[in-house]
Design an enzyme around this catalytic site. Structure first.
Site, mmCIF file in Angstrom:
data_model
loop_
_atom_site.group_PDB
_atom_site.id
_atom_site.type_symbol
_atom_site.label_atom_id
_atom_site.label_comp_id
_atom_site.label_asym_id
_atom_site.label_seq_id
_atom_site.Cartn_x
_atom_site.Cartn_y
_atom_site.Cartn_z
ATOM 1 N N GLY A 8 -2.171 -8.877 -7.838
ATOM 2 C CA GLY A 8 -3.020 -9.793 -8.591
ATOM 3 C C GLY A 8 -3.895 -9.042 -9.558
ATOM 4 N N PRO A 9 -4.416 -9.780 -10.537
ATOM 5 C CA PRO A 9 -5.234 -9.158 -11.577
ATOM 6 C C PRO A 9 -6.527 -8.536 -11.028
ATOM 7 C CG PRO A 9 -4.620 -11.405 -12.170
ATOM 8 C CD PRO A 9 -4.202 -11.205 -10.753
ATOM 9 N N LYS A 14 -7.977 -8.957 -3.972
ATOM 10 C CA LYS A 14 -6.976 -8.231 -3.167
ATOM 11 C C LYS A 14 -7.636 -7.399 -2.065
ATOM 12 C CE LYS A 14 -5.451 -6.161 -6.788
ATOM 13 N NZ LYS A 14 -6.411 -6.818 -7.702
ATOM 14 N N TYR A 44 -11.861 3.844 -19.167
ATOM 15 C CA TYR A 44 -12.579 2.739 -19.816
ATOM 16 C C TYR A 44 -13.394 3.230 -21.017
ATOM 17 C CZ TYR A 44 -11.030 -0.853 -16.618
ATOM 18 O OH TYR A 44 -10.245 -1.751 -15.944
ATOM 19 N N GLN A 55 -2.560 6.462 -15.315
ATOM 20 C CA GLN A 55 -1.363 5.901 -14.686
ATOM 21 C C GLN A 55 -0.722 6.880 -13.716
ATOM 22 O OE1 GLN A 55 -1.182 2.684 -15.824
ATOM 23 N NE2 GLN A 55 -0.235 2.562 -13.816
ATOM 24 N N ASP A 78 -3.615 -3.147 -0.652
ATOM 25 C CA ASP A 78 -4.321 -4.047 -1.569
ATOM 26 C C ASP A 78 -3.742 -4.045 -2.986
ATOM 27 O OD1 ASP A 78 -5.547 -1.898 -2.940
ATOM 28 O OD2 ASP A 78 -7.541 -2.747 -2.750
ATOM 29 N N ASP A 84 2.706 -1.000 -10.513
ATOM 30 C CA ASP A 84 2.255 0.096 -11.371
ATOM 31 C C ASP A 84 2.763 -0.033 -12.807
ATOM 32 O OD1 ASP A 84 0.835 2.896 -10.644
ATOM 33 O OD2 ASP A 84 2.271 3.186 -12.287
ATOM 34 N N GLU A 149 -16.265 -2.121 -16.366
ATOM 35 C CA GLU A 149 -15.326 -3.258 -16.453
ATOM 36 C C GLU A 149 -15.951 -4.467 -17.149
ATOM 37 O OE1 GLU A 149 -14.287 -3.983 -12.382
ATOM 38 O OE2 GLU A 149 -12.708 -2.466 -12.366
HETATM 39 N N1 LIG Z 1 -11.775 -15.860 -3.027
HETATM 40 C C1 LIG Z 1 -12.924 -15.354 -3.457
HETATM 41 N N2 LIG Z 1 -13.951 -16.168 -3.663
HETATM 42 C C2 LIG Z 1 -15.130 -15.693 -4.123
HETATM 43 N N3 LIG Z 1 -15.386 -14.397 -4.387
HETATM 44 C C3 LIG Z 1 -14.385 -13.551 -4.187
HETATM 45 C C4 LIG Z 1 -13.104 -13.971 -3.715
HETATM 46 N N4 LIG Z 1 -12.317 -12.884 -3.614
HETATM 47 C C5 LIG Z 1 -13.057 -11.844 -4.019
HETATM 48 N N5 LIG Z 1 -14.293 -12.245 -4.343
HETATM 49 C C6 LIG Z 1 -15.366 -11.357 -4.855
HETATM 50 O O1 LIG Z 1 -14.901 -10.898 -6.126
HETATM 51 C C7 LIG Z 1 -15.137 -9.511 -6.290
HETATM 52 C C8 LIG Z 1 -13.817 -8.783 -6.477
HETATM 53 O O2 LIG Z 1 -13.056 -8.850 -5.272
HETATM 54 P P1 LIG Z 1 -12.076 -7.683 -4.803
HETATM 55 O O3 LIG Z 1 -12.761 -6.361 -4.940
HETATM 56 O O4 LIG Z 1 -11.541 -8.073 -3.473
HETATM 57 O O5 LIG Z 1 -10.946 -7.809 -5.926
HETATM 58 P P2 LIG Z 1 -9.665 -6.927 -6.176
HETATM 59 O O6 LIG Z 1 -8.572 -7.870 -6.490
HETATM 60 O O7 LIG Z 1 -9.444 -5.989 -5.058
HETATM 61 O O8 LIG Z 1 -10.084 -6.150 -7.488
HETATM 62 P P3 LIG Z 1 -9.486 -4.838 -8.175
HETATM 63 O O9 LIG Z 1 -8.185 -5.197 -8.784
HETATM 64 O O10 LIG Z 1 -10.456 -4.508 -9.229
HETATM 65 O O11 LIG Z 1 -9.386 -3.777 -7.136
HETATM 66 C C9 LIG Z 1 -15.902 -9.058 -5.055
HETATM 67 O O12 LIG Z 1 -17.283 -9.097 -5.381
HETATM 68 C C10 LIG Z 1 -15.541 -10.112 -4.008
HETATM 69 O O13 LIG Z 1 -16.598 -10.285 -3.067
HETATM 70 N N1 LIG Z 2 -4.648 1.313 -16.631
HETATM 71 C C1 LIG Z 2 -4.567 0.982 -15.342
HETATM 72 N N2 LIG Z 2 -3.419 1.159 -14.675
HETATM 73 C C2 LIG Z 2 -3.278 0.820 -13.369
HETATM 74 O O1 LIG Z 2 -2.210 0.979 -12.775
HETATM 75 C C3 LIG Z 2 -4.409 0.284 -12.725
HETATM 76 N N3 LIG Z 2 -4.626 -0.147 -11.476
HETATM 77 C C4 LIG Z 2 -5.885 -0.532 -11.409
HETATM 78 N N4 LIG Z 2 -6.489 -0.355 -12.604
HETATM 79 C C5 LIG Z 2 -7.904 -0.598 -12.890
HETATM 80 C C6 LIG Z 2 -8.249 -2.037 -13.044
HETATM 81 C C7 LIG Z 2 -9.636 -2.100 -12.442
HETATM 82 O O2 LIG Z 2 -10.589 -1.721 -13.422
HETATM 83 C C8 LIG Z 2 -9.627 -1.046 -11.363
HETATM 84 C C9 LIG Z 2 -9.362 -1.533 -9.954
HETATM 85 O O3 LIG Z 2 -8.210 -2.286 -9.876
HETATM 86 O O4 LIG Z 2 -8.634 -0.115 -11.761
HETATM 87 C C10 LIG Z 2 -5.589 0.138 -13.454
HETATM 88 N N5 LIG Z 2 -5.683 0.475 -14.756
#
Ligand SMILES: Nc1ncnc2c1ncn2[C@@H]1O[C@H](COP(=O)(O)OP(=O)(O)OP(=O)(O)O)[C@@H](O)[C@H]1O
Ligand SMILES: Nc1nc(=O)c2ncn([C@H]3C[C@H](O)[C@@H](CO)O3)c2[nH]1
Length: 228
Positions: A8-9, A14, A44, A55, A78, A84, A149
């Site tokens: 996921g984005p 995640k 960044y 990467q 996660d 990638d 970010e």
């Molecule tokens: N379903 C949700 N509802 C509300 N807040 C959420 C939810 N999921 C995550 N969050 C909050 O959003 C923020 C980002 O969540 P998280 O770090 O789990 O995302 P991620 O997908 O792992 O991000 P990244 O790709 O940057 O690693 C955190 O502050 C988390 O507490």
């Molecule tokens: N350029 C680039 N390539 C990757 O494979 C990649 N995976 C994660 N990210 C960046 C997104 C979030 O800022 C932060 C946490 O997900 O790291 C990436 N950026």
């Protein structure tokens, strides 16, 4: 035993779902290295210069994690090596990699994937994709608060994030390393809402049952801890 990979984005949830799910299923979580990643802030600050290095950094850590996860066969990741190339291709498409870097990257990735193909367990058991809209993504990015970010750090990140989101649908459709499912991350707030948490966990358990990967000795925990 199961290996589950999440996708996921940025900010989709995640890491949060990884910790929830690993507690719930009694498996080991693997987190992407972010706060200890020395290249991420450099990227960044100067994406053109550091896209390739970042990467390679992520690819290396993801290769290590997926190998360990597949060997131990009882994990939640996660983000994984399968995602990638989505990031790299997207950065390459906006001119952040030379053709030599693109060729080197894909050769390295293909070598790594061929290594995985030789492992006793070659693929994960389930991919869980968290689908979010741009609005949700940006709210979560703000909530988490990593300075580099934020749109206030670099206004062009809005385009970068929107472009990133657009790469996920085709990526998910093409992904075929394991069974897969989507969680609606806009509707289901598995952090704040206990009811939503139950729904998400039930959906995942149902899917694991459907694909025959829910461990026979698993018992539903009564108390779901959120290790945030
Ligand atoms: N379903 C949700 N509802 C509300 N807040 C959420 C939810 N999921 C995550 N969050 C909050 O959003 C923020 C980002 O969540 P998280 O770090 O789990 O995302 P991620 O997908 O792992 O991000 P990244 O790709 O940057 O690693 C955190 O502050 C988390 O507490
Ligand atoms: N350029 C680039 N390539 C990757 O494979 C990649 N995976 C994660 N990210 C960046 C997104 C979030 O800022 C932060 C946490 O997900 O790291 C990436 N950026």
């Amino acid at each position: 035993m199961t290996v589950i990979v999440l996708s996921g984005p940025i900010g989709a949830g995640k890491s949060s779902l990884t910790s929830l799910l690993s507690n719930y299923l009694g498996t080991k979580p693997f987190y992407e290295s972010v706060d200890d990643n020395p290249v991420l802030p450099l990227f960044y600050a100067d994406p053109e210069k550091y896209a390739f290095l970042l990467q390679v950094y992520f690819l290396n850590t993801r290769f290590r994690s997926i190998k360990a996860a597949l060997s131990q066969d009882n994990n939640v990741l996660d983000r994984s090596i399968y995602e990638d190339a989505l990031f790299f291709q997207m950065n390459a498409d906006i001119g952040r990699a030379t053709s030599e870097e693109v060729d080197t990257y894909y050769e390295l990735l293909n070598n790594m994937m061929a290594e995985l193909d030789r492992m006793p367990k070659r693929n994960p058991d389930l991919l869980i994709h968290i689908d979010v809209s741009y609005d949700t993504m940006i709210k979560r990015i703000q909530k988490r608060g990593r300075p580099y970010e934020q749109l206030s750090y670099d206004a062009t990140l809005e385009d970068y994030y929107k472009r990133l989101l657009s790469y996920y649908k085709p990526w998910y459709e093409k992904y075929d390393y394991s069974p897969k499912m989507v969680i609606d991350g806009d509707k289901l707030d598995f952090i704040a809402s206990e009811a939503d948490r139950e729904i998400v966990l039930d959906q995942i358990v149902d899917k694991l049952k459907e694909v025959g990967k829910l461990p026979a000795d698993w018992n539903k925990p009564t108390d779901i801890e959120l290790m945030q």
